[in-house]
Design a protein around this motif. Structure first.
Motif, PDB file in Angstrom:
ATOM      1  N   VAL A 136     -50.752  -0.282  37.556  1.00  0.00           N
ATOM      2  CA  VAL A 136     -48.989  -0.013  36.798  1.00  0.00           C
ATOM      3  C   VAL A 136     -48.660   0.264  36.101  1.00  0.00           C
ATOM      4  O   VAL A 136     -47.599   0.158  35.742  1.00  0.00           O
ATOM      5  N   LEU A 137     -48.985   0.421  34.310  1.00  0.00           N
ATOM      6  CA  LEU A 137     -48.935   0.906  33.582  1.00  0.00           C
ATOM      7  C   LEU A 137     -48.412   2.129  33.150  1.00  0.00           C
ATOM      8  O   LEU A 137     -47.293   3.070  33.065  1.00  0.00           O
ATOM      9  N   GLN A 138     -49.368   3.457  34.715  1.00  0.00           N
ATOM     10  CA  GLN A 138     -49.145   4.801  35.340  1.00  0.00           C
ATOM     11  C   GLN A 138     -48.012   4.763  35.206  1.00  0.00           C
ATOM     12  O   GLN A 138     -46.852   5.033  35.389  1.00  0.00           O
ATOM     13  N   THR A 139     -47.248   3.834  36.415  1.00  0.00           N
ATOM     14  CA  THR A 139     -46.386   3.507  37.480  1.00  0.00           C
ATOM     15  C   THR A 139     -44.939   4.065  37.003  1.00  0.00           C
ATOM     16  O   THR A 139     -43.584   4.500  36.893  1.00  0.00           O
ATOM     17  N   ILE A 140     -45.007   2.075  35.749  1.00  0.00           N
ATOM     18  CA  ILE A 140     -44.385   2.492  34.479  1.00  0.00           C
ATOM     19  C   ILE A 140     -44.023   3.390  34.089  1.00  0.00           C
ATOM     20  O   ILE A 140     -42.807   4.210  33.408  1.00  0.00           O
ATOM     21  N   PHE A 141     -44.569   3.798  33.293  1.00  0.00           N
ATOM     22  CA  PHE A 141     -44.973   5.792  32.678  1.00  0.00           C
ATOM     23  C   PHE A 141     -44.413   6.661  33.067  1.00  0.00           C
ATOM     24  O   PHE A 141     -43.076   7.193  32.483  1.00  0.00           O
ATOM     25  N   GLU A 142     -45.088   7.035  34.524  1.00  0.00           N
ATOM     26  CA  GLU A 142     -44.437   7.931  35.530  1.00  0.00           C
ATOM     27  C   GLU A 142     -42.406   7.692  35.114  1.00  0.00           C
ATOM     28  O   GLU A 142     -41.709   8.448  35.534  1.00  0.00           O
ATOM     29  N   TYR A 143     -42.247   5.496  35.527  1.00  0.00           N
ATOM     30  CA  TYR A 143     -40.960   5.610  36.076  1.00  0.00           C
ATOM     31  C   TYR A 143     -40.246   5.738  34.331  1.00  0.00           C
ATOM     32  O   TYR A 143     -38.540   6.604  34.354  1.00  0.00           O
ATOM     33  N   GLN A 144     -40.164   6.376  33.442  1.00  0.00           N
ATOM     34  CA  GLN A 144     -39.988   6.229  32.321  1.00  0.00           C
ATOM     35  C   GLN A 144     -39.178   7.804  31.884  1.00  0.00           C
ATOM     36  O   GLN A 144     -38.344   7.989  31.682  1.00  0.00           O
ATOM     37  N   THR A 145     -40.848   8.108  32.386  1.00  0.00           N
ATOM     38  CA  THR A 145     -40.191  10.134  32.189  1.00  0.00           C
ATOM     39  C   THR A 145     -39.433  10.116  33.033  1.00  0.00           C
ATOM     40  O   THR A 145     -38.461  10.993  32.246  1.00  0.00           O
ATOM     41  N   LEU A 146     -39.326   9.595  33.894  1.00  0.00           N
ATOM     42  CA  LEU A 146     -37.880  10.453  34.981  1.00  0.00           C
ATOM     43  C   LEU A 146     -36.767  10.252  34.561  1.00  0.00           C
ATOM     44  O   LEU A 146     -35.908  10.756  34.667  1.00  0.00           O
ATOM     45  N   VAL A 147     -36.624   8.681  34.413  1.00  0.00           N
ATOM     46  CA  VAL A 147     -34.834   8.262  33.741  1.00  0.00           C
ATOM     47  C   VAL A 147     -34.929   9.551  32.388  1.00  0.00           C
ATOM     48  O   VAL A 147     -33.869   9.270  32.234  1.00  0.00           O
ATOM     49  N   CYS A 148     -35.857   9.845  31.552  1.00  0.00           N
ATOM     50  CA  CYS A 148     -35.871  10.423  29.867  1.00  0.00           C
ATOM     51  C   CYS A 148     -35.280  11.888  31.221  1.00  0.00           C
ATOM     52  O   CYS A 148     -34.188  12.300  30.400  1.00  0.00           O
ATOM     53  N   ARG A 149     -36.206  12.170  31.562  1.00  0.00           N
ATOM     54  CA  ARG A 149     -35.575  13.477  32.855  1.00  0.00           C
ATOM     55  C   ARG A 149     -33.925  13.403  33.535  1.00  0.00           C
ATOM     56  O   ARG A 149     -33.151  14.081  33.261  1.00  0.00           O
ATOM     57  N   LEU A 150     -33.811  12.333  34.191  1.00  0.00           N
ATOM     58  CA  LEU A 150     -32.641  12.420  34.659  1.00  0.00           C
ATOM     59  C   LEU A 150     -31.484  12.264  33.959  1.00  0.00           C
ATOM     60  O   LEU A 150     -30.432  12.181  33.979  1.00  0.00           O
ATOM     61  N   THR A 151     -31.484  11.143  32.617  1.00  0.00           N
ATOM     62  CA  THR A 151     -30.376  11.333  31.923  1.00  0.00           C
ATOM     63  C   THR A 151     -30.560  12.272  30.386  1.00  0.00           C
ATOM     64  O   THR A 151     -29.234  12.035  29.987  1.00  0.00           O
ATOM     65  N   GLY A 152     -31.197  13.178  30.149  1.00  0.00           N
ATOM     66  CA  GLY A 152     -31.244  13.852  29.298  1.00  0.00           C
ATOM     67  C   GLY A 152     -31.524  12.856  28.134  1.00  0.00           C
ATOM     68  O   GLY A 152     -31.788  14.317  27.123  1.00  0.00           O
ATOM     69  N   LEU A 153     -32.194  12.012  28.149  1.00  0.00           N
ATOM     70  CA  LEU A 153     -32.735  11.842  26.712  1.00  0.00           C
ATOM     71  C   LEU A 153     -33.918  11.029  26.572  1.00  0.00           C
ATOM     72  O   LEU A 153     -34.975  11.937  27.851  1.00  0.00           O
ATOM     73  N   ASP A 154     -33.998  11.040  25.240  1.00  0.00           N
ATOM     74  CA  ASP A 154     -35.193  11.123  24.557  1.00  0.00           C
ATOM     75  C   ASP A 154     -36.687  10.462  25.152  1.00  0.00           C
ATOM     76  O   ASP A 154     -37.325  10.274  25.255  1.00  0.00           O
ATOM     77  N   VAL A 155     -35.703   8.785  25.069  1.00  0.00           N
ATOM     78  CA  VAL A 155     -37.091   7.769  25.902  1.00  0.00           C
ATOM     79  C   VAL A 155     -36.204   6.595  26.366  1.00  0.00           C
ATOM     80  O   VAL A 155     -34.933   6.553  26.273  1.00  0.00           O
ATOM     81  N   ALA A 156     -36.746   6.254  27.556  1.00  0.00           N
ATOM     82  CA  ALA A 156     -36.504   5.020  28.173  1.00  0.00           C
ATOM     83  C   ALA A 156     -37.705   4.094  28.061  1.00  0.00           C
ATOM     84  O   ALA A 156     -38.886   4.376  27.830  1.00  0.00           O
TER      85      ALA A 156
END
Length: 448
Positions: free
Chosen positions: A109-129
């Motif tokens: 579960v933690l890895q899926t959330i980590f991957e989600y955060q990474t994808l949101v950062c790439r999508l928005t161009g910001l540093d942390v999600a």
């Protein structure tokens, strides 16, 4: 037959353990006049097959998007969802998993959330999600509160072209925090930047714009961001994640915070929820972000692992130091977004955005050119939603469209904005076919 999960023997055992002789004695402290002295007035029980047939008959009364092509938008969008998204969500290790407090047993579960955060950062161009919010509206309100806490100022400016329900949620959150929420008017479908410039001052904590805005129009985000930063305020961008396939990411116009509704990323409309809000920010703001953040680390043997890194909420720290009282995240919805984004990749998201843009403009051109009594409201550029003015009784037109032609029409703006009583917001995503758009045009021509 009553549904009783316990056997008589089990019930007797429990009553004996607590020292009472019957269930009635267990409730003896409740005054008799307050107790129900007869069985509940419920129909007789059904067999499994009878119940399934009954539920199917009830469900058949609902209209659904497989029957009715939808041109409704306004915050919930009928995008295509690849079958793999639902397949992965149905895996038991995901839909039975709960809060990942114990990292040693929650790595998946933690890895899926980590991957989600990474994808949101790439999508928005910001540093942390963060790990996700309840929905787009609450994410916007939390962003405003974060700006107030970061700047120490107590006034927030929000564009009137931001979704009306988002602004209502912001007013609820900020009103109870003694924060003033001022609304900047719109003009010709976009935020009036002259009015924004006039309202800006040293007491402003944040400027909040939506892009595309509630009318579907593309805002001048870079100009608004520069204006906000000119007085030391944060710039909060509410964005449609699908639009970021072709529009500039918030990081490109130096937004400090990007939030939005993530339903369009692999989640069904489902009568309004459950959805998820996404929340991303610059690195400097990480300790003021609401919710929680999953981080990547190593264990004592040097193996990769995932942990809850930050969770500055009331449940874990002193209330006066908490950034928010949000106590969870929308993990399963965020997982759907993760699978969706991973399957499509940057090229896929761009293609969905391009198709939505092209089909929306085809529909706009066809409606304005071919349907008598439909007129454009303004010439602002738009993405997948647009507003037109219609002759006749708008509510009646949309009802006939639904009842006579099995088409879910646009969203009437009467009651949401003054002066737009005859205006309708239409939405066209990549899920609509050219045949469906042409059928909409023919239906409106017949009704008009």
């Amino acid at each position: 037959m009553d549904f009783v999960p316990l056997t008589d023997a089990e019930r007797e055992q429990m009553l004996a353990r607590i020292g009472v002789k019957s269930v009635e004695e267990l409730f003896s402290d409740i005054p008799p006049k307050a107790r129900l002295d007869r069985p509940l007035d419920l129909p007789n029980g059904m067999s499994e097959a009878e119940l399934a047939a009954h539920m199917r008959s009830l469900a058949a009364k609902n209209a659904h998007l497989d029957q009715y092509p939808s041109f409704l938008g306004g915050g919930a969008y009928d995008h295509l969802v690849p079958a793999v998204v639902r397949h992965i969500l149905a895996r038991s290790e995901f839909y039975t998993a709960y809060t990942p407090y114990q990292a040693e047993v929650s790595q998946g579960v933690l890895q899926t959330i980590f991957e989600y955060q990474t994808l949101v950062c790439r999508l928005t161009g910001l540093d942390v999600a963060n790990a996700s919010m309840y929905d787009g509206a609450s994410a916007a309100a939390e962003a405003a509160l974060m700006a107030v806490a970061h700047t120490g100022r107590r006034r927030v400016l929000v564009s009137a072209a931001v979704h009306p329900e988002y602004r209502q949620v912001m007013a609820t959150y900020l009103g109870n925090q003694d924060v003033l929420l001022d609304t900047i008017p719109w003009r010709m479908g976009v935020t009036n930047l002259d009015a924004l410039q006039h309202a800006l001052a040293q007491d402003v904590a944040a400027v909040v714009l939506q892009n595309p805005n509630f009318f579907g129009s593309v805002e001048e985000m870079a100009a608004a961001s520069a204006m906000a930063h000119g007085v030391g305020a944060l710039f909060v961008a509410i964005v449609d994640p699908i639009s970021l396939g072709i529009l500039a990411a918030p990081g490109e116009y130096e937004a400090d915070v990007a939030v939005g509704e993530g339903q369009g990323l692999g989640n069904a409309i489902s009568f309004g929820g459950p959805y998820l809000g996404f929340f991303a920010a610059r690195r400097e703001l990480v300790r003021r972000m609401p919710g929680r953040i999953v981080g990547l680390t190593k264990d004592v043997d040097g193996r990769r692992g995932f942990v809850l890194t930050l969770q500055t909420r009331e449940q874990h720290i002193r209330r006066e130091r908490a950034t928010s009282n949000i106590c969870t995240n929308q993990a399963l919805n965020a997982l759907a977004a993760t699978v969706y984004l991973a399957m499509l990749g940057p090229k896929g998201v761009r293609r969905v955005a391009e198709l939505s843009l092209q089909k929306a403009h085809y529909a706009f051109d066809s409606l304005v050119a071919e349907v008598p009594g439909i007129r454009p409201m303004w010439d602002a550029p738009f993405f997948k939603e647009f507003v037109v003015e219609m002759d006749g009784e708008v509510g009646e037109l949309l009802t006939r469209l639904w009842q006579d032609y099995n088409i879910l029409g646009g969203l009437p703006l009467a009651g949401l904005y003054q002066g737009l009583d005859r205006s309708v917001l239409w939405c066209v995503t990549e899920a609509r076919t050219r045949e469906e758009i042409d059928r909409l045009v023919l239906a409106l021509k017949a009704i008009a």
